[in-house]
Motif scaffolding. Structure first.
Motif, mmCIF file in Angstrom:
data_model
loop_
_atom_site.group_PDB
_atom_site.id
_atom_site.type_symbol
_atom_site.label_atom_id
_atom_site.label_comp_id
_atom_site.label_asym_id
_atom_site.label_seq_id
_atom_site.Cartn_x
_atom_site.Cartn_y
_atom_site.Cartn_z
ATOM 1 N N ALA A 1 0.840 -1.192 0.000
ATOM 2 C CA ALA A 1 0.000 0.000 0.000
ATOM 3 C C ALA A 1 0.880 1.248 0.000
ATOM 4 O O ALA A 1 1.911 1.291 0.656
ATOM 5 N N VAL A 2 0.453 2.251 -0.761
ATOM 6 C CA VAL A 2 1.183 3.510 -0.819
ATOM 7 C C VAL A 2 0.481 4.585 -0.001
ATOM 8 O O VAL A 2 0.945 5.715 0.064
ATOM 9 N N GLY A 3 -0.627 4.239 0.615
ATOM 10 C CA GLY A 3 -1.400 5.169 1.432
ATOM 11 C C GLY A 3 -2.798 4.637 1.620
ATOM 12 O O GLY A 3 -3.054 3.440 1.423
ATOM 13 N N GLN A 4 -3.713 5.524 1.986
ATOM 14 C CA GLN A 4 -5.101 5.123 2.174
ATOM 15 C C GLN A 4 -6.038 6.100 1.484
ATOM 16 O O GLN A 4 -5.682 7.253 1.243
ATOM 17 N N VAL A 5 -7.232 5.598 1.170
ATOM 18 C CA VAL A 5 -8.320 6.423 0.663
ATOM 19 C C VAL A 5 -9.481 6.280 1.639
ATOM 20 O O VAL A 5 -9.568 5.308 2.381
ATOM 21 N N GLU A 6 -10.369 7.254 1.607
ATOM 22 C CA GLU A 6 -11.576 7.195 2.418
ATOM 23 C C GLU A 6 -12.722 6.765 1.515
ATOM 24 O O GLU A 6 -12.980 7.408 0.490
ATOM 25 N N LEU A 7 -13.394 5.692 1.876
ATOM 26 C CA LEU A 7 -14.533 5.182 1.118
ATOM 27 C C LEU A 7 -15.783 5.381 1.953
ATOM 28 O O LEU A 7 -15.857 4.906 3.090
ATOM 29 N N LYS A 8 -16.756 6.099 1.399
ATOM 30 C CA LYS A 8 -18.013 6.341 2.108
ATOM 31 C C LYS A 8 -19.159 5.932 1.199
ATOM 32 O O LYS A 8 -19.176 6.287 0.013
ATOM 33 N N ILE A 9 -20.087 5.195 1.759
ATOM 34 C CA ILE A 9 -21.271 4.764 1.012
ATOM 35 C C ILE A 9 -22.487 5.310 1.747
ATOM 36 O O ILE A 9 -22.751 4.935 2.891
ATOM 37 N N ASP A 10 -23.204 6.226 1.084
ATOM 38 C CA ASP A 10 -24.398 6.839 1.662
ATOM 39 C C ASP A 10 -25.600 5.967 1.315
ATOM 40 O O ASP A 10 -26.088 5.995 0.184
ATOM 41 N N LEU A 11 -26.059 5.197 2.280
ATOM 42 C CA LEU A 11 -27.201 4.309 2.061
ATOM 43 C C LEU A 11 -28.509 5.087 2.197
ATOM 44 O O LEU A 11 -28.615 5.976 3.062
ATOM 45 N N PRO A 12 -29.513 4.793 1.364
ATOM 46 C CA PRO A 12 -30.781 5.530 1.398
ATOM 47 C C PRO A 12 -31.479 5.480 2.767
ATOM 48 O O PRO A 12 -32.136 6.433 3.160
ATOM 49 N N GLU A 13 -31.330 4.409 3.485
ATOM 50 C CA GLU A 13 -32.014 4.249 4.772
ATOM 51 C C GLU A 13 -31.133 4.637 5.953
ATOM 52 O O GLU A 13 -31.402 4.243 7.078
ATOM 53 N N GLY A 14 -30.058 5.371 5.716
ATOM 54 C CA GLY A 14 -29.143 5.724 6.807
ATOM 55 C C GLY A 14 -28.092 4.644 6.975
ATOM 56 O O GLY A 14 -27.788 3.904 6.042
#
Length: 159
Positions: A54-67
């Motif tokens: 790994a050369v670093g990190q990314v932020e992954l966000k998943i906005d679900l319709p029901e919260g």
């Protein structure tokens, strides 16, 4: 030619050279025979397609319709794409999704059980650093510190 007296087959080329026994002697002389030690590959680089550090990190966000949004800090590699980040999260049990296609025709058909609804309706789209993805997640490259946001809804491409 095979002989019951000689357990090692000998192959004679058109020039009359015995090459199988000779190859065995060469390998033995190079240390490839029994009792040889492991080869030190610590100085070898560039021999694989996939960079596994790994050369670093990314932020992954998943906005679900029901919260209950999903937020993951994921390892980023030299060849990471939006999809490879999702795939790694799926393989580690952090998110479920379905997809179809590959490369520049790959797209996600559902995330966490929420399926795309079709043209003009709710569908999954992604943004990287606030910008709507302009190509498939299968080819959209990411780099360390990028923020990937998946959201479900209708998208307007008008300015």
């Amino acid at each position: 030619m095979f002989s019951s007296l000689n357990p090692m087959p000998m192959v004679i080329s058109k020039r009359g050279v015995l090459w199988i026994p000779a190859m065995g002697l060469v390998l033995l002389a190079l240390g490839c025979g029994e009792g040889s030690s492991a080869v030190d590959n610590s100085n070898v680089s560039g021999l694989t397609n996939k960079v596994d550090t790994a050369v670093g990190q990314v932020e992954l966000k998943i906005d679900l319709p029901e919260g209950d949004d999903i937020s993951i800090d994921a390892d980023c590699y030299v060849d990471s794409t939006v999809f490879s980040i999702m795939r790694d999260a799926k393989e580690s049990g952090q998110v479920e999704f379905e997809s179809r296609g590959s490369g520049d025709t790959l797209f996600l058909t559902s995330i966490a059980g929420v399926e795309n609804s079709g043209a003009g309706k709710g569908n999954w789209t992604f943004k990287v650093n606030g910008e709507l993805g302009d190509k498939s997640s299968g080819v959209f490259k990411v780099k360390p510190d990028d923020k990937i946001d998946w959201s479900f809804g209708s998208v307007s491409f008008d300015d």
